[in-house]
Design an enzyme around this catalytic site. Structure first.
Site, PDB file in Angstrom:
ATOM      1  N   TRP A 239      53.690  62.452  77.792  1.00 46.16           N
ATOM      2  CA  TRP A 239      54.228  61.283  78.485  1.00 46.16           C
ATOM      3  C   TRP A 239      53.168  60.493  79.247  1.00 46.16           C
ATOM      4  O   TRP A 239      53.444  59.403  79.713  1.00 46.16           O
ATOM      5  CB  TRP A 239      55.352  61.699  79.448  1.00 46.16           C
ATOM      6  CG  TRP A 239      55.041  62.914  80.293  1.00 46.16           C
ATOM      7  CD1 TRP A 239      55.476  64.189  80.048  1.00 46.16           C
ATOM      8  CD2 TRP A 239      54.261  62.977  81.485  1.00 46.16           C
ATOM      9  NE1 TRP A 239      54.997  65.047  81.009  1.00 46.16           N
ATOM     10  CE2 TRP A 239      54.248  64.325  81.911  1.00 46.16           C
ATOM     11  CE3 TRP A 239      53.560  62.032  82.244  1.00 46.16           C
ATOM     12  CZ2 TRP A 239      53.558  64.750  83.049  1.00 46.16           C
ATOM     13  CZ3 TRP A 239      52.873  62.461  83.366  1.00 46.16           C
ATOM     14  CH2 TRP A 239      52.883  63.805  83.750  1.00 46.16           C
ATOM     15  N   ASN A 240      51.959  61.039  79.411  1.00 40.45           N
ATOM     16  CA  ASN A 240      51.033  60.368  80.341  1.00 40.45           C
ATOM     17  C   ASN A 240      50.409  59.094  79.776  1.00 40.45           C
ATOM     18  O   ASN A 240      50.245  58.123  80.497  1.00 40.45           O
ATOM     19  CB  ASN A 240      49.965  61.339  80.848  1.00 40.45           C
ATOM     20  CG  ASN A 240      49.153  61.948  79.758  1.00 40.45           C
ATOM     21  OD1 ASN A 240      49.652  62.201  78.666  1.00 40.45           O
ATOM     22  ND2 ASN A 240      47.896  62.190  80.017  1.00 40.45           N
TER      23      ASN A 240
ATOM     24  N   LYS B 221      56.928  63.001  67.220  1.00 41.61           N
ATOM     25  CA  LYS B 221      57.936  63.402  68.209  1.00 41.61           C
ATOM     26  C   LYS B 221      57.330  63.076  69.576  1.00 41.61           C
ATOM     27  O   LYS B 221      56.520  63.822  70.109  1.00 41.61           O
ATOM     28  CB  LYS B 221      58.201  64.907  68.081  1.00 41.61           C
ATOM     29  CG  LYS B 221      59.575  65.365  68.529  1.00 41.61           C
ATOM     30  CD  LYS B 221      59.912  65.121  69.985  1.00 41.61           C
ATOM     31  CE  LYS B 221      59.245  66.104  70.918  1.00 41.61           C
ATOM     32  NZ  LYS B 221      59.439  65.734  72.352  1.00 41.61           N
TER      33      LYS B 221
ATOM     34  N   GLY C 218      49.093  67.945  74.983  1.00 42.64           N
ATOM     35  CA  GLY C 218      50.002  68.369  76.041  1.00 42.64           C
ATOM     36  C   GLY C 218      49.433  69.567  76.774  1.00 42.64           C
ATOM     37  O   GLY C 218      48.219  69.806  76.764  1.00 42.64           O
TER      38      GLY C 218
ATOM     39  N   GLU D 203      44.865  69.132  71.736  1.00 43.81           N
ATOM     40  CA  GLU D 203      44.201  68.525  72.891  1.00 43.81           C
ATOM     41  C   GLU D 203      45.022  68.968  74.106  1.00 43.81           C
ATOM     42  O   GLU D 203      46.115  68.461  74.354  1.00 43.81           O
ATOM     43  CB  GLU D 203      44.215  67.006  72.740  1.00 43.81           C
ATOM     44  CG  GLU D 203      43.764  66.281  73.971  1.00 43.81           C
ATOM     45  CD  GLU D 203      42.403  65.652  73.832  1.00 43.81           C
ATOM     46  OE1 GLU D 203      41.750  65.844  72.797  1.00 43.81           O
ATOM     47  OE2 GLU D 203      41.993  64.981  74.776  1.00 43.81           O
ATOM     48  N   LEU D 204      44.520  69.950  74.851  1.00 50.24           N
ATOM     49  CA  LEU D 204      45.321  70.601  75.884  1.00 50.24           C
ATOM     50  C   LEU D 204      44.815  70.269  77.285  1.00 50.24           C
ATOM     51  O   LEU D 204      44.212  69.225  77.493  1.00 50.24           O
ATOM     52  CB  LEU D 204      45.350  72.109  75.622  1.00 50.24           C
ATOM     53  CG  LEU D 204      45.759  72.480  74.185  1.00 50.24           C
ATOM     54  CD1 LEU D 204      45.672  73.970  73.949  1.00 50.24           C
ATOM     55  CD2 LEU D 204      47.147  71.966  73.856  1.00 50.24           C
TER      56      LEU D 204
ATOM     57  N   CYS E 187      44.340  64.557  81.136  1.00 52.04           N
ATOM     58  CA  CYS E 187      43.798  65.902  80.903  1.00 52.04           C
ATOM     59  C   CYS E 187      42.334  65.973  81.318  1.00 52.04           C
ATOM     60  O   CYS E 187      41.840  67.045  81.647  1.00 52.04           O
ATOM     61  CB  CYS E 187      43.992  66.291  79.445  1.00 52.04           C
ATOM     62  SG  CYS E 187      43.518  65.012  78.301  1.00 52.04           S
TER      63      CYS E 187
ATOM     64  N   GLU F 253      45.820  73.609  86.042  1.00 50.59           N
ATOM     65  CA  GLU F 253      45.846  72.156  85.938  1.00 50.59           C
ATOM     66  C   GLU F 253      47.071  71.642  86.718  1.00 50.59           C
ATOM     67  O   GLU F 253      48.187  72.116  86.513  1.00 50.59           O
ATOM     68  CB  GLU F 253      45.979  71.739  84.471  1.00 50.59           C
ATOM     69  CG  GLU F 253      45.962  70.236  84.295  1.00 50.59           C
ATOM     70  CD  GLU F 253      46.046  69.812  82.844  1.00 50.59           C
ATOM     71  OE1 GLU F 253      46.940  70.310  82.130  1.00 50.59           O
ATOM     72  OE2 GLU F 253      45.226  68.985  82.429  1.00 50.59           O
TER      73      GLU F 253
HETATM   74  P1  ADP Z   1      55.372  68.504  79.911  1.00 52.13           P
HETATM   75  O1  ADP Z   1      56.071  69.809  80.227  1.00 52.13           O
HETATM   76  O2  ADP Z   1      54.607  67.983  81.050  1.00 52.13           O
HETATM   77  O3  ADP Z   1      56.266  67.460  79.289  1.00 52.13           O
HETATM   78  P2  ADP Z   1      54.368  69.573  77.459  1.00 52.13           P
HETATM   79  O4  ADP Z   1      53.005  69.962  77.052  1.00 52.13           O
HETATM   80  O5  ADP Z   1      55.376  70.671  77.493  1.00 52.13           O
HETATM   81  O6  ADP Z   1      54.251  68.844  78.836  1.00 52.13           O
HETATM   82  O7  ADP Z   1      54.928  68.412  76.515  1.00 52.13           O
HETATM   83  C1  ADP Z   1      54.154  67.660  75.633  1.00 52.13           C
HETATM   84  C2  ADP Z   1      54.954  67.401  74.386  1.00 52.13           C
HETATM   85  O8  ADP Z   1      55.295  68.663  73.792  1.00 52.13           O
HETATM   86  C3  ADP Z   1      56.287  66.686  74.594  1.00 52.13           C
HETATM   87  O9  ADP Z   1      56.509  65.802  73.503  1.00 52.13           O
HETATM   88  C4  ADP Z   1      57.289  67.821  74.557  1.00 52.13           C
HETATM   89  O10 ADP Z   1      58.578  67.411  74.156  1.00 52.13           O
HETATM   90  C5  ADP Z   1      56.677  68.726  73.511  1.00 52.13           C
HETATM   91  N1  ADP Z   1      57.097  70.138  73.587  1.00 52.13           N
HETATM   92  C6  ADP Z   1      57.425  70.865  74.677  1.00 52.13           C
HETATM   93  N2  ADP Z   1      57.747  72.131  74.342  1.00 52.13           N
HETATM   94  C7  ADP Z   1      57.636  72.217  72.995  1.00 52.13           C
HETATM   95  C8  ADP Z   1      57.823  73.269  72.023  1.00 52.13           C
HETATM   96  N3  ADP Z   1      58.200  74.484  72.379  1.00 52.13           N
HETATM   97  N4  ADP Z   1      57.591  72.978  70.735  1.00 52.13           N
HETATM   98  C9  ADP Z   1      57.189  71.750  70.350  1.00 52.13           C
HETATM   99  N5  ADP Z   1      56.995  70.726  71.197  1.00 52.13           N
HETATM  100  C10 ADP Z   1      57.204  70.940  72.509  1.00 52.13           C
END
Ligand code: ADP
Length: 503
Positions: A160-161, A184, A237, A259-260, A293, A394
């Site tokens: 979302w950032n 997605k 994410g 990219e984490l 990040c 983080e």
């Molecule tokens: P935040 O919790 O801050 O939203 P995430 O890293 O969990 O950060 O989210 C980044 C993306 O990963 C979003 O699009 C989220 O919907 C997706 N996401 C979260 N959990 C899962 C999962 N278990 N499998 C696949 N995608 C996921």
């Protein structure tokens, strides 16, 4: 009617599958909120495995459809350029949608959107430069060569950032190379990606080449990472989610690009103009509210100038202008999510409990105009230690921990004492020292006398728990294509069927 025109309060936005706006099979929608007021804005389809399956099937069909597969590379490049032109045309609209969705500053979004068409143009140029090579082998009557082909259906899960910018860096090369895509977006920020899908359609990409399924990570996201029709997962994410996604994808032997998170060291030596370094540290961690990040959230300052530096940094942090993201004068907007605000508050309290001292910020602004939004003051925690919880995890907010170091050996030990390895920055006039740091620090990107200066022409991507795989530059050709080896025997000879020809 365009998506922007439909983006009125309470609007319902559907998936974009096979070139059509498609309602979720379940009939369920999720609520999006405006971070400046905390009030509901629009609803987006709450996708599930059935929607994801429909999108992957559309992408698989598009991959082998002659309309895409047999499109010449020049024509493909032109399509990506057409998309660049449409993004340029609608830049202001896209910037405003994203600002409303995640609270990013309008002026930062305008800068991002200003560079986005160039990113598409850059990668469009790759479409006609995908080539293999001829390999000389010890068989003189054989031609041995490689073909570089699209990889297949790419599943992209975005955060979302900076939804559009982070998507563009991988979508543009994937399309130029001839892949098809299922995106997605984060459940918190679906709108700008759906708006982009409209431009993709207007540009003339064949149906099914790009599909967008909105919804939660645990349902839509997870279904995408477990789908056997995917050739690669591209994820941006958190590290925890990345670990889960990589595990799911491994079940189908699907590779990932990750990219984490980061906890990047930002270093100040005593030989620099301290005010310049202060501005660099401020930009590194408070820009975008620290919701990047690459935020330089661990600041190491040479002991001789430590006290002087933290005084100047605290003073500068207190002068950061907090306000509505659409206001030209604003330097720090709200955090994107209510949960993020709570996380930031929790980690600041951990810092204080663990012995760090607040030199600036540390709370929500009390201003009448801001109390309803998810705002937090830029926060400087001094006398930090690497082992404190707020220095290890983080936070993804406007919080920097500052600590002194004595010499280069200690600095490198402290800088690398983290699970992460995304980025690092150093301020010094001594080039030998800067280069020693650059060579010894565990970080995918090192900035010297600058910070956060990213470019789509250069490869980015972290080490350790910050992920793997590279974005940007020519590296992406390898990331998003597959290499096939072809061998032709042009001797015309009849061979013994039971002898492998080694020569
Ligand atoms: P935040 O919790 O801050 O939203 P995430 O890293 O969990 O950060 O989210 C980044 C993306 O990963 C979003 O699009 C989220 O919907 C997706 N996401 C979260 N959990 C899962 C999962 N278990 N499998 C696949 N995608 C996921």
């Amino acid at each position: 009617m365009t998506l922007t025109e439909r983006m009125i309060e309470g609007a319902r936005l559907n998936h974009f599958i096979n070139g059509k706006r498609t309602a979720p099979r379940s009939g369920q929608y999720l609520q999006s909120f405006d971070p400046t007021t905390g009030q509901p804005w629009y609803e987006a389809a709450d996708g599930d495995a059935a929607d994801v399956d429909a999108a992957v099937q559309a992408a698989q069909a598009a991959l082998v459809d002659p309309a895409w597969r047999r499109m010449t590379q020049s024509a493909r490049g032109k399509l990506v350029r057409r998309l660049a032109e449409l993004v340029a045309r609608d830049a202001d609209t896209l910037a405003r949608i994203e600002m409303r969705d995640n609270g990013k500053l309008l002026r930062e979004m305008q800068a991002q959107l200003g560079a986005m068409p160039d990113t598409y143009h850059y990668f469009a140029g790759m479409a006609d430069k995908l080539q293999g090579e001829t390999i000389p082998v010890n068989k003189l009557d054989m031609l041995n060569f490689t073909l570089r082909e699209p990889l297949g259906v790419i599943g992209m899960i975005t955060p979302w950032n900076s939804p559009l910018m982070l998507l563009t860096g991988t979508l543009a090369p994937c399309l130029a190379i001839g892949n098809t895509v299922v995106i997605k977006p984060s459940e918190h920020t679906s709108a700008s990606t759906l708006a982009l899908a409209e431009l993709i359609q207007e540009a003339g990409f064949p149906d099914g080449v790009v599909n967008v399924v909105t919804g939660h990570g645990k349902t839509a996201g997870e279904a995408l990472t477990r789908h056997p029709g995917i050739a690669k997962i591209v994820f941006t994410g958190s590290t925890a989610t990345g670990r889960r996604i990589a595990t799911n994808a491994a079940g189908n032997l699907v590779p990932c690009q990750m990219e984490l998170g980061g906890k990047s060291p930002h270093v100040v030596f005593d030989d620099v103009d301290l005010d310049r370094a202060v501005n660099g540290v401020v930009a590194g961690v408070f820009a975008a509210g620290g919701q990047t990040c690459i935020a330089g959230s661990r600041c190491f300052v040479e002991a001789r100038v430590y006290r002087d530096f933290i005084e100047r940094l605290a003073d500068r942090a207190k002068r950061v202008r907090i306000g509505h993201p659409a206001d030209e004068a604003t330097e720090l907007g709200p955090l994107a999510l209510a949960a993020q605000l709570e996380k930031v508050e929790t980690y600041v309290s951990y810092g204080v409990a663990d012995g760090a001292k607040i030199a600036a910020g540390g709370r929500r602004p009390q201003d009448e105009a801001l109390v309803r939004g998810w705002y937090f003051e830029p926060t400087v925690l001094v006398d930090a230690k690497n082992e404190m919880r707020f220095m290890r995890d983080e936070i993804f907010g406007p919080v920097v921990g500052v600590m002194p170091f004595r010499d280069e050996d200690e600095l490198i030990r402290l800088a690398n004492d983290t699970h992460y390895g995304l980025a690092a920055g150093i301020w010094t006039q001594n080039i030998d020292r800067a280069m020693r740091f650059a060579r010894n620090v565990d970080a995918g990107t090192v900035w010297i006398n600058t910070y956060r200066s990213a470019a789509y022409m250069s490869p980015s991507g972290g080490f350790k728990e910050s992920g793997y795989g590279k974005r940007g530059g020519f590296e992406v050709m390898r990331e998003f294509s597959r290499l096939k080896n072809v061998v032709i025997d042009h001797s015309g000879a009849t061979q013994d069927p039971f002898v492998i020809r080694l020569r």
